[in-house]
Design a protein around this motif. Structure first.
Motif, short mmCIF file in Angstrom:
data_model
loop_
_atom_site.label_atom_id
_atom_site.label_comp_id
_atom_site.label_asym_id
_atom_site.label_seq_id
_atom_site.Cartn_x
_atom_site.Cartn_y
_atom_site.Cartn_z
N LEU B 152 0.93 -1.22 0.07
CA LEU B 152 0.02 0.04 0.10
C LEU B 152 0.84 1.21 -0.10
N VAL B 153 1.87 1.28 0.93
CA VAL B 153 2.71 2.35 0.86
C VAL B 153 3.59 2.45 -0.45
N ASP B 154 3.89 1.54 -1.12
CA ASP B 154 4.58 1.76 -2.38
C ASP B 154 3.72 2.04 -3.50
N ALA B 155 2.05 1.79 -3.42
CA ALA B 155 1.42 2.25 -4.26
C ALA B 155 1.12 3.77 -4.04
N ALA B 156 1.20 4.12 -2.86
CA ALA B 156 1.09 5.71 -2.59
C ALA B 156 2.14 6.50 -3.06
N ALA B 157 3.38 5.96 -2.86
CA ALA B 157 4.60 6.56 -3.10
C ALA B 157 4.69 6.73 -4.81
N ALA B 158 4.31 5.76 -5.34
CA ALA B 158 4.36 5.94 -6.90
C ALA B 158 3.41 6.94 -7.25
N ARG B 159 2.22 6.95 -6.64
CA ARG B 159 1.09 7.83 -7.22
C ARG B 159 1.45 9.26 -6.79
N TRP B 160 2.06 9.44 -5.60
CA TRP B 160 2.36 10.80 -5.20
C TRP B 160 3.66 11.19 -5.49
N GLN B 161 4.51 10.38 -6.16
CA GLN B 161 5.84 10.67 -6.49
C GLN B 161 6.54 11.21 -4.98
N VAL B 162 6.55 10.25 -4.33
CA VAL B 162 7.16 10.81 -2.93
C VAL B 162 8.05 9.55 -2.42
N PRO B 163 9.14 9.84 -1.44
CA PRO B 163 9.80 8.69 -1.03
C PRO B 163 8.84 7.57 -0.06
N ALA B 164 8.84 6.61 -0.44
CA ALA B 164 8.06 5.54 0.74
C ALA B 164 8.27 5.88 1.94
N ALA B 165 9.59 6.11 2.47
CA ALA B 165 10.12 6.33 3.86
C ALA B 165 9.30 7.50 4.38
N ASP B 166 8.83 8.35 3.72
CA ASP B 166 8.12 9.48 4.32
C ASP B 166 6.48 9.37 4.51
N ILE B 167 6.12 8.22 4.10
CA ILE B 167 4.49 7.91 4.12
C ILE B 167 4.35 7.31 5.57
N VAL B 168 3.24 7.65 6.12
CA VAL B 168 2.75 7.26 7.32
C VAL B 168 1.39 6.46 7.12
N VAL B 169 1.20 5.29 7.94
CA VAL B 169 -0.19 4.69 7.78
C VAL B 169 -0.50 4.62 9.06
N ALA B 170 -1.89 5.38 9.24
CA ALA B 170 -2.39 4.93 10.77
C ALA B 170 -4.10 4.94 10.62
N LYS B 171 -4.57 3.87 11.31
CA LYS B 171 -6.00 3.66 11.53
C LYS B 171 -6.68 3.70 9.98
N GLY B 172 -6.07 3.18 9.16
CA GLY B 172 -6.50 2.84 7.82
C GLY B 172 -6.40 3.97 6.92
N VAL B 173 -5.55 4.94 7.07
CA VAL B 173 -5.08 6.08 6.25
C VAL B 173 -3.92 6.22 5.88
#
Ligand code: FES
Ligand code: FES
Lengths: 153, 737
Positions: B152-173
């Protein structure tokens, strides 16, 4: 033989042997499977439904004898007491396997409909006929008290 | 319940070489993520008419997790839920590692498929038992969920063009603070399913758990409180017939002849067929089938049937226990220590056959189609059931589809090596050439009198006390039937010893220098026996904990303090013992007519101590007032489910200890319904107070371990109140004599 049954406020016309128990008519002919079979001899309470508001063991009662009465099952019970019972059952996560619980809730609902603040003895008397092999009894007792408190509030 | 299952001993080899290698090569679920068939990513819902709202599509994130476009997370449950709460426990593990919100979690029973859904403790075999569901799924589901989270994080990183490491997941978001982007799991699901799963997904540090150890509501509560939960009894298929079987009155009897005429005269009855274990009547409804069954005239051949009374059997067991010589454990020199002891205490204990008596009697729905046998049942040994059905129908196990349904209790009953009632249903469907789907329903009488039982057993205990009251020697000899003997799992018997016979005795944790456990493996008894909630621990927990208590009293010691002394090197046993004693107020004066007893037992990797309070009147009638329970099951995933399982285990154990007993007269079971087999009712349920020992150990099971300490703690409490000990189960009215 053809009989008319008023189940959860709806009239069903069914053609069944006149000795066929209400339990099996509800399950097989009316299509409501929430009411369960546990013993067939009025010892376990899994088959409890309301007839004109009174808790009855549907496994030993011929459906023909229920014609003309208001039959209520777990799927259709929606009095304030029933809603309070259901809510309390969910809040306290009473269920384990769940198989006995339709009958438990129907007995508990009937209790609250006639007695809004039951004592532990009242609960024993009203619920003694309902077996639970998962032994959820402690939570059943607590849930009845909670539902009673809700209704009073 | 089981160890690793050697499939060579099953009905027939079932797994192809390929699937076997897949299982053997499996190090954990991470391996499987993304390896599922492409078909798994198809939408599950049929596409409706054009104007219908678009149904949610589901994306498979490996075999255990599906994420819907509607933002639901569905966990595929490889185990049976018979009340023990796996449909809540397993999703909790997934939700934790996925950082999902509890409200989006759903549970669905997995298909029967040993290549993906095997119990990791049992080899390539899908099964529920031995309180292993959480323990064997723990790492598997954490890895599966952590892998899905990373996708899920990788998919978000690709969509937003941001590093996966900066993505946070909490409570389904899923969110990225710097860019302000945010997405739900549902929005990312289909893109995430195309991401490459990580080889070794990072797992959370347990100190960062936010759901595990907290209260989450059961996922099955709603369906089980409005009548919508579907059990096998509720399954209907078009054109289905209902079958009720006339079983032999005695174990091992067979049909000599039968006359179907009267049965066929019952309106609605369409067929009467002979099957290996009786005669089946098929009709358009249960009632007609049962009336037909009751009208049936069957003559039984009883030459090979068990014809003895259970009291005769017990006398035989008593004699056999004296001869017990299969060594299950031998420390030091017990014979010498007993011979030279100041004081040898010898006691004998008898434990009866018991029925599981699940609230839902056994039932199974079978539909035979070309090259397919489809089954709906509360399947507990899916792989075994598949093999047995395949054997009967001549199909391959993969051609047997099993829909696992909610089970109205099991307590071990639905895990039958030969799949008795499933085999019966398939046999009946085959006997009518698959002409109609068949629903087999056992009546309560079938369930009580034609089933499987906790084995009866007889125990001789000897303990040597020196003048200081130390226990110098302990010998336990027992006679009991093996559960595994004669089944497909017989290969698990080692050196003649079925571990189910001696578990809970040969592992006695007390520091006693000379300790011996000898088994007599009783053969030639026709009563089918099976694991019954906590299996050998049910009888061995009772006799060992009752006996040590009596030894303590004989030695002039406090039973709790004596146990503490002997458990110095067993911190987890000691932990539950001390917690239960402390919470119960051990040592306080209870006043006349009251008694308090304690017992502690380890089973299935979990540790439980219970303190029981009783009140006994002058006539010997008693009530059980309170049970304080302490449990250590490692990391407590769902504390409320753990409490519920302790409450239920205590109620189940109490029910058995008070009154339950299956007896035979001339080989026939005398307790055929709940009028004579009388389980615990609400007015007899004590107050139960459960305490969970905080632990960082890997989680272990809770379905069974609450049962064993109850009976000994109860008889110890009765002895405390009255000075009289119970050596024969159930307690019944023995104190009233
Ligand atoms: S099924 Fe009716 S009381 Fe048991
Ligand atoms: S919840 Fe299982 S029998 Fe009551």
């Amino acid at each position: 033989m053809a009989i008319e049954l008023n189940v959860n406020g709806k009239v069903h016309s069914v053609d069944v042997p006149n000795d066929k128990p209400l339990l099996w008519v509800l399950r097989e002919d009316v299509g409501l499977t929430g009411t369960k079979f546990g013993c067939g001899i009025a010892q376990c309470g899994a088959c409890t439904v309301h007839l004109d508001g009174q808790p009855m063991r549907s496994c030993i009662m011929p459906a023909s004898a229920a014609a003309g009465m208001k039959i209520t099952t777990v799927e259709g019970v929606e009095s304030p007491a029933a809603m309070a019972i259901r809510t309390a059952w969910r809040e306290l996560d009473v269920v384990q396997c769940g198989y006995c619980q339709s009958g438990q809730m129907m007995s508990a609902t009937a209790l609250l409909e006639s007695n809004t603040s039951p004592t532990d003895d009242d609960i024993d008397n009203a619920m003694r006929g309902n077996l639970c092999r998962c032994a959820t009894y402690q939570r059943i007792r607590a849930a009845i008290h909670r539902a009673a408190d809700e209704l009073e509030a | 319940m089981l160890g690793k299952i050697d499939t060579r001993h099953l009905v027939r080899p079932a797994l192809s070489r390929r699937s076997f290698l897949t299982v053997v090569g499996l190090s954990g679920a991470g391996f499987m993520i993304g390896c599922s068939d492409s078909s798994d990513t198809e939408p599950l819902a049929e596409t409706g008419p054009a104007d219908a709202p678009q149904p949610a599509t589901q994306s498979a994130m490996g075999p255990f997790v599906r994420i819907g476009s509607d933002n639901t997370v569905t966990v595929l449950i490889k185990h049976l839920d018979k009340g023990q709460g796996v449909t809540t426990g397993l999703p909790t593990i997934v939700a934790e590692e996925l950082d999902a919100d509890w409200s989006q979690m759903r549970a669905e029973f997995a298909p029967a498929d040993p290549t993906r859904y095997n119990n990791l403790f049992f080899g390539p075999f899908q099964a529920t038992g031995g309180s292993t569901s959480i323990a064997n799924s723990w790492t598997q589901l954490r890895q599966a969920a952590a892998g899905a989270r990373s996708m899920l994080v990788d998919a978000a990183a690709a969509r937003w063009q941001v590093p996966a490491a900066d993505i946070v997941v909490a409570k389904g978001v899923v969110s990225h603070a710097a860019s302000g982007n945010e997405a739900s799991f549902g929005e990312l699901a289909s893109a995430a399913a195309d991401m490459t799963p990580p080889a070794e997904p990072a797992l959370k540090d347990p100190k960062d758990f936010t759901l595990i150890g907290t209260h989450v509501s059961r996922l099955d509560s709603n369906a089980k409180t409005d009548g919508s939960a579907i059990y096998t009894l509720d399954v209907t298929r078009p054109g289905m017939l209902t079958a009720v079987v006339q079983h032999p009155p005695k174990f091992g009897a067979t049909v000599a002849s039968f006359d179907p005429t009267a049965a066929l005269d019952v309106p609605g009855v369409s067929e009467v067929v002979e099957i290996p274990r009786g005669v089946a009547v098929l009709a358009d409804s249960f009632w007609s089938a049962k009336k037909g069954r009751d009208a049936l005239e069957v003559v039984w051949a009883e030459a090979d049937a068990e014809q003895r009374d259970s009291s005769e059997l017990l006398d035989e067991y008593k004699a056999l226990a004296e001869q017990a010589s299969l060594p299950a454990r031998s420390d030091g020199d017990v014979s010498a220590a007993l011979a030279s002891a100041d004081n040898v205490v010898r006691r004998e204990y008898a434990v009866p056959f018991l029925a599981h008596a699940t609230m839902e009697p056994m039932d199974c729905v079978v539909e035979l189609r070309e090259d397919v046998c489809e089954i709906w049942t509360g399947a507990q040994l899916q792989t075994g059931d598949q093999m047995v059905a395949a054997h009967i129908t001549g199909l391959q196990p993969e051609q047997v589809i099993i829909n696992t349904e909610f089970a109205g209790g099991s307590f071990g009953r639905r895990a039958v090596p030969g799949s008795d009632y499933v085999a019966e249903a398939v046999t009946i469907a085959k006997a009518i050439d698959g002409r109609a789907p068949v629903k087999l329903i056992w009546t309560r009488e079938d369930d009580m009198a034609s089933g499987f039982y906790r084995p009866m057993s007889y125990h001789i205990m000897e303990g040597a006390l020196d003048s200081d009251g130390n226990i110098g020697a302990w010998r336990h000899r027992l006679a009991v039937q093996s559960i595994l003997a004669g089944t497909a799992f017989e290969g698990m018997i080692q050196d003649g010893i079925d571990s189910a016979s001696v578990e809970g005795s040969r592992g006695l944790p007390y520091a006693i220098p000379n300790l011996q456990v000898d088994l007599y493996d009783v053969a030639d008894v026709g009563v089918p026996v099976l694991w019954w909630r906590s299996v050998g621990h049910t009888q061995n927990g009772y006799v060992t904990e009752a006996f040590i208590d009596e030894l303590a009293v004989q030695a002039g010691k406090d039973p709790y303090e004596l146990r503490r002394e002997l458990l110095k090197d067993h911190p987890r046993h000691l932990g539950v013992l001390e917690l239960a004693a402390e919470k119960a107020g051990w040592g306080e004066d209870l006043g006349p007519g009251r008694g308090r007893g304690i017992a502690m037992h380890e089973s299935f990797g979990s540790f439980v101590a219970e303190v029981v309070d009783v009140t006994v009147n002058e006539g010997g009638e008693f009530s059980v007032d309170r049970v304080v329970c302490a449990v250590d099951c490692g990391i407590a995933i769902n504390p409320d489910v753990i409490r519920a399982q302790m409450e239920g285990g205590i109620g189940y154990g109490l029910s058995a200890a008070l009154r339950e007993e299956v007896t035979l007269a001339g080989g026939e079971v005398q307790q055929r319904n709940f009028d004579r087999y009388r389980p615990l009712r609400i007015d007899e349920m004590p107050d139960i107070d459960v305490h969970i020992v905080p632990s960082a150990e890997a989680p272990t099971g809770v379905g069974e371990p609450g049962v064993p300490p109850l009976a000994p703690a109860l008889v110890n409490a009765l002895a405390d109140a009255t000075g009289r000990r119970i050596y024969r189960m159930p307690i019944g009215d023995q104190l009233e004599a």
